[in-house]
Design an enzyme around this catalytic site. Structure first.
Site, PDB file in Angstrom:
ATOM      1  N   GLY A 147       4.996  -0.757   2.767  1.00 21.98           N
ATOM      2  CA  GLY A 147       5.834  -1.455   1.789  1.00 21.98           C
ATOM      3  C   GLY A 147       6.571  -2.591   2.467  1.00 21.98           C
ATOM      4  O   GLY A 147       6.035  -3.691   2.630  1.00 21.98           O
TER       5      GLY A 147
ATOM      6  N   GLU B 211       9.060  -7.501  -4.275  1.00 24.18           N
ATOM      7  CA  GLU B 211       8.979  -8.783  -3.542  1.00 24.18           C
ATOM      8  C   GLU B 211      10.007  -8.836  -2.411  1.00 24.18           C
ATOM      9  O   GLU B 211      10.608  -9.874  -2.127  1.00 24.18           O
ATOM     10  CB  GLU B 211       9.066  -9.970  -4.505  1.00 24.18           C
ATOM     11  CG  GLU B 211       7.918  -9.918  -5.513  1.00 24.18           C
ATOM     12  CD  GLU B 211       7.495 -11.246  -6.081  1.00 24.18           C
ATOM     13  OE1 GLU B 211       7.840 -12.285  -5.510  1.00 24.18           O
ATOM     14  OE2 GLU B 211       6.786 -11.227  -7.105  1.00 24.18           O
ATOM     15  N   GLY B 212      10.223  -7.678  -1.803  1.00 30.67           N
ATOM     16  CA  GLY B 212      11.160  -7.543  -0.690  1.00 30.67           C
ATOM     17  C   GLY B 212      12.491  -7.000  -1.178  1.00 30.67           C
ATOM     18  O   GLY B 212      13.144  -7.612  -2.016  1.00 30.67           O
TER      19      GLY B 212
ATOM     20  N   GLU C 110       0.863  -1.184   0.000  1.00 28.30           N
ATOM     21  CA  GLU C 110       0.000   0.000   0.000  1.00 28.30           C
ATOM     22  C   GLU C 110       0.900   1.234   0.000  1.00 28.30           C
ATOM     23  O   GLU C 110       2.106   1.121   0.276  1.00 28.30           O
ATOM     24  CB  GLU C 110      -0.891   0.005   1.250  1.00 28.30           C
ATOM     25  CG  GLU C 110      -1.874  -1.160   1.251  1.00 28.30           C
ATOM     26  CD  GLU C 110      -2.854  -1.118   2.415  1.00 28.30           C
ATOM     27  OE1 GLU C 110      -2.735  -0.203   3.271  1.00 28.30           O
ATOM     28  OE2 GLU C 110      -3.726  -2.000   2.461  1.00 28.30           O
TER      29      GLU C 110
ATOM     30  N   GLY D 231       7.581 -16.520  -4.873  1.00 28.95           N
ATOM     31  CA  GLY D 231       7.745 -15.319  -5.696  1.00 28.95           C
ATOM     32  C   GLY D 231       9.198 -14.881  -5.780  1.00 28.95           C
ATOM     33  O   GLY D 231       9.682 -14.475  -6.840  1.00 28.95           O
TER      34      GLY D 231
HETATM   35  C1  LIG Z   1       7.712  -2.036 -10.434  1.00 22.71           C
HETATM   36  C2  LIG Z   1       7.151  -2.502  -9.115  1.00 22.71           C
HETATM   37  C3  LIG Z   1       6.224  -3.535  -9.108  1.00 22.71           C
HETATM   38  C4  LIG Z   1       5.670  -3.952  -7.900  1.00 22.71           C
HETATM   39  N1  LIG Z   1       4.722  -4.951  -7.903  1.00 22.71           N
HETATM   40  C5  LIG Z   1       4.093  -5.269  -6.739  1.00 22.71           C
HETATM   41  C6  LIG Z   1       3.012  -6.209  -6.731  1.00 22.71           C
HETATM   42  O1  LIG Z   1       2.650  -6.795  -7.779  1.00 22.71           O
HETATM   43  N2  LIG Z   1       2.366  -6.437  -5.570  1.00 22.71           N
HETATM   44  C7  LIG Z   1       2.723  -5.833  -4.410  1.00 22.71           C
HETATM   45  O2  LIG Z   1       2.100  -6.086  -3.390  1.00 22.71           O
HETATM   46  N3  LIG Z   1       3.764  -4.937  -4.373  1.00 22.71           N
HETATM   47  C8  LIG Z   1       4.436  -4.648  -5.510  1.00 22.71           C
HETATM   48  N4  LIG Z   1       5.469  -3.718  -5.492  1.00 22.71           N
HETATM   49  C9  LIG Z   1       5.821  -3.076  -4.227  1.00 22.71           C
HETATM   50  C10 LIG Z   1       7.162  -3.559  -3.678  1.00 22.71           C
HETATM   51  O3  LIG Z   1       7.042  -4.858  -3.172  1.00 22.71           O
HETATM   52  C11 LIG Z   1       7.632  -2.523  -2.639  1.00 22.71           C
HETATM   53  O4  LIG Z   1       8.062  -1.391  -3.364  1.00 22.71           O
HETATM   54  C12 LIG Z   1       8.754  -3.039  -1.762  1.00 22.71           C
HETATM   55  O5  LIG Z   1       8.291  -4.055  -0.904  1.00 22.71           O
HETATM   56  C13 LIG Z   1       9.400  -1.936  -0.924  1.00 22.71           C
HETATM   57  O6  LIG Z   1       8.454  -1.169  -0.278  1.00 22.71           O
HETATM   58  P1  LIG Z   1       8.518   0.436  -0.402  1.00 22.71           P
HETATM   59  O7  LIG Z   1       8.681   0.753  -1.832  1.00 22.71           O
HETATM   60  O8  LIG Z   1       7.351   1.010   0.311  1.00 22.71           O
HETATM   61  O9  LIG Z   1       9.861   0.852   0.310  1.00 22.71           O
HETATM   62  P2  LIG Z   1      10.077   1.114   1.866  1.00 22.71           P
HETATM   63  O10 LIG Z   1       9.578  -0.043   2.650  1.00 22.71           O
HETATM   64  O11 LIG Z   1       9.572   2.470   2.229  1.00 22.71           O
HETATM   65  O12 LIG Z   1      11.655   1.094   1.955  1.00 22.71           O
HETATM   66  C14 LIG Z   1      12.479   2.207   1.559  1.00 22.71           C
HETATM   67  C15 LIG Z   1      13.928   1.831   1.826  1.00 22.71           C
HETATM   68  O13 LIG Z   1      14.102   1.558   3.214  1.00 22.71           O
HETATM   69  C16 LIG Z   1      14.628   0.258   3.384  1.00 22.71           C
HETATM   70  N5  LIG Z   1      14.083  -0.359   4.596  1.00 22.71           N
HETATM   71  C17 LIG Z   1      12.777  -0.481   4.952  1.00 22.71           C
HETATM   72  N6  LIG Z   1      12.677  -1.141   6.108  1.00 22.71           N
HETATM   73  C18 LIG Z   1      13.944  -1.466   6.477  1.00 22.71           C
HETATM   74  C19 LIG Z   1      14.500  -2.169   7.576  1.00 22.71           C
HETATM   75  N7  LIG Z   1      13.734  -2.724   8.531  1.00 22.71           N
HETATM   76  N8  LIG Z   1      15.834  -2.312   7.630  1.00 22.71           N
HETATM   77  C20 LIG Z   1      16.636  -1.772   6.668  1.00 22.71           C
HETATM   78  N9  LIG Z   1      16.166  -1.103   5.605  1.00 22.71           N
HETATM   79  C21 LIG Z   1      14.840  -0.957   5.512  1.00 22.71           C
HETATM   80  C22 LIG Z   1      14.227  -0.502   2.152  1.00 22.71           C
HETATM   81  O14 LIG Z   1      15.038  -1.639   1.933  1.00 22.71           O
HETATM   82  C23 LIG Z   1      14.366   0.560   1.096  1.00 22.71           C
HETATM   83  O15 LIG Z   1      15.709   0.659   0.703  1.00 22.71           O
HETATM   84  C24 LIG Z   1       6.062  -3.330  -6.694  1.00 22.71           C
HETATM   85  C25 LIG Z   1       7.016  -2.307  -6.717  1.00 22.71           C
HETATM   86  C26 LIG Z   1       7.556  -1.891  -7.907  1.00 22.71           C
HETATM   87  C27 LIG Z   1       8.576  -0.772  -7.880  1.00 22.71           C
END
Ligand SMILES: Cc1cc2nc3c(=O)[nH]c(=O)nc-3n(C[C@H](O)[C@H](O)[C@H](O)COP(=O)(O)OP(=O)(O)OC[C@H]3O[C@@H](n4cnc5c(N)ncnc54)[C@H](O)[C@@H]3O)c2cc1C
Length: 379
Positions: free
Chosen positions: A127, A362-363, A123, A241
């Site tokens: 993320g 996917e993480g 959402e 995945g």
């Molecule tokens: C092209 C694309 C396709 C996608 N497709 C899907 C889909 O089909 N279904 C779906 O559900 N999602 C999908 N996603 C979402 C994707 O899984 C998320 O973008 C991803 O999980 C990261 O979440 P975020 O972008 O909110 O980053 P954030 O969680 O905000 O993270 C930002 C940064 O902080 C770091 N970070 C966060 N928490 C920690 C921690 N505890 N320790 C250290 N570092 C941390 C992260 O590694 C990252 O570098 C997609 C994303 C993209 C870009």
């Protein structure tokens, strides 16, 4: 590889060479997903590789599937990620948790490639911390009513079936990760809204959209398993995945390596092909070693899956290493091409852009490291 695994891999390579590679640049430029390719993949059985034959799938092992997926990604990463999400997440989740009726209704058309699947966990404000999601399901007569917004859903607009995770606990009784359900949605349902298509850096042909639910009624027959266990099912699905994304990344890396090797053999400077310079040989050798090591880790994870062993750690190891390999190898491939590598006329520029997102979705790589470290302490 068994002869059967080799046959499937070769079939995928052939398909990628003839049907994907020649169009990859155009699909990227136009940011257009070739929906007709899903139909063609379905005819080959590639949209139901892990679905048992009784539901019209091929019923193959994970190793065959991942080797084939690598080849598809070698041809086009955007098509490969659509195939990966479909084969690894919604179909596997229905297979693992679905009722006989849900399998009958959803798996058959999905296996044949008539219905394309998607997975919606993220959402805008949830993320990496996906369990903090807020889309809400409220109990109603004969089902649930969904409201809320989900982010970045691959195949979320052009797809047909989405497994979406929403809260099933109530505001006065929040249960964290144990208060989330998984719902099987049809994208043509009333109240399923599709937002704008994201304009992305790479994998531009793959469709990524925000979706929203406005009083979307989901009958009980479309709830997956226990309505409080959806987050656990999503994590189990993500083990599959992540192996899929590892295969996608590996295909990108392999393609970049091949382009770099070919170019270094052709391009002359100082009166000799680039490949004659030891500095270049070391670079190409390092790229090849990374790719081979990445493939070994992926095959190891696939073998664990096929043996019925727990795969959380192996899947994260493979995802982390394959995706970082894709980024490193495509970066070096651009370097091998020099100024030409920076130009859109040459495929390594696209491969470099396509690689980046594999380290994110996917993480992220940070989350994979967190998972691996946690698994180190598990008995
Ligand atoms: C092209 C694309 C396709 C996608 N497709 C899907 C889909 O089909 N279904 C779906 O559900 N999602 C999908 N996603 C979402 C994707 O899984 C998320 O973008 C991803 O999980 C990261 O979440 P975020 O972008 O909110 O980053 P954030 O969680 O905000 O993270 C930002 C940064 O902080 C770091 N970070 C966060 N928490 C920690 C921690 N505890 N320790 C250290 N570092 C941390 C992260 O590694 C990252 O570098 C997609 C994303 C993209 C870009």
């Amino acid at each position: 590889m068994t002869p059967e695994q080799q046959q499937i891999r070769d079939l995928a390579r052939e398909f990628a060479r003839n049907e994907l590679r020649p169009h990859a640049e155009e699909w990227d430029r136009e940011a257009r997903f070739p929906r007709e390719v899903v139909q063609a993949l379905g005819e080959l059985g590639f949209m139901g590789m892990l679905i048992p034959e009784e539901y019209d799938g091929l019923g193959l092992d994970a190793t065959s599937y991942l080797l084939a997926l690598e080849q598809v990604a070698w041809g086009d990463a955007s098509v490969a990620v659509a195939m990966s999400v479909h084969n690894s997440l919604p179909t596997q989740m229905i297979l693992a948790q679905g009722t006989a009726e849900q399998k009958e209704r959803f798996l058959r058309p999905m296996a044949r490639g008539e219905w394309l699947g998607a997975f919606s966990l993220s959402e805008p404000d949830a993320g990496s911390d996906a369990a903090s999601l807020t889309a809400q399901a409220v109990r109603a007569d004969g089902g649930w009513v969904l409201n809320g917004a989900k982010a970045w859903v691959t195949n979320g607009g052009m797809g047909d079936v989405v497994i979406a995770m929403c809260r099933t606990d109530t505001p006065d009784d929040r249960r964290g990760a144990k208060g989330i359900g998984a719902f099987i949605l049809r994208t043509d349902a009333e109240g399923y809204l599709v937002g704008k298509k994201e304009d992305k850096m790479g994998q531009r042909a793959s469709e990524t959209v925000g979706i929203a639910f406005r009083d979307l009624f989901v009958p009980d027959g479309q709830v997956l398993g226990d309505p409080s266990m959806g987050f656990i099912y999503a994590l189990q699905g993500l083990d599959n995945g992540r192996m899929g994304i590892a295969a996608v990344a590996l295909g990108i890396a392999q393609a970049a390596l091949e382009h770099a090797v070919a170019y270094a053999g052709e391009r002359k400077q100082f009166g000799r092909p680039l490949r004659d310079f030891q500095g270049m040989q070391f670079k190409l050798a390092d790229m090849a070693v990374r790719v081979e090591a990445a493939r070994a880790l992926l095959v190891q994870a696939a073998a664990a899956k096929d043996a019925g062993e727990p795969v959380t750690r192996a899947a994260s190891v493979a995802k982390l290493f394959c995706t970082e390999t894709a980024m490193q190898v495509t970066t070096q491939a651009v370097q091998v091409f020099g100024g030409y590598g920076y130009m859109k006329e040459y495929p390594v520029e696209r491969l470099f852009r396509d690689a980046k997102v594999t380290e994110i979705y996917e993480g992220t790589s940070e989350i994979q490291r967190t998972v691996i470290a946690r698994e180190l302490y598990r008995a």
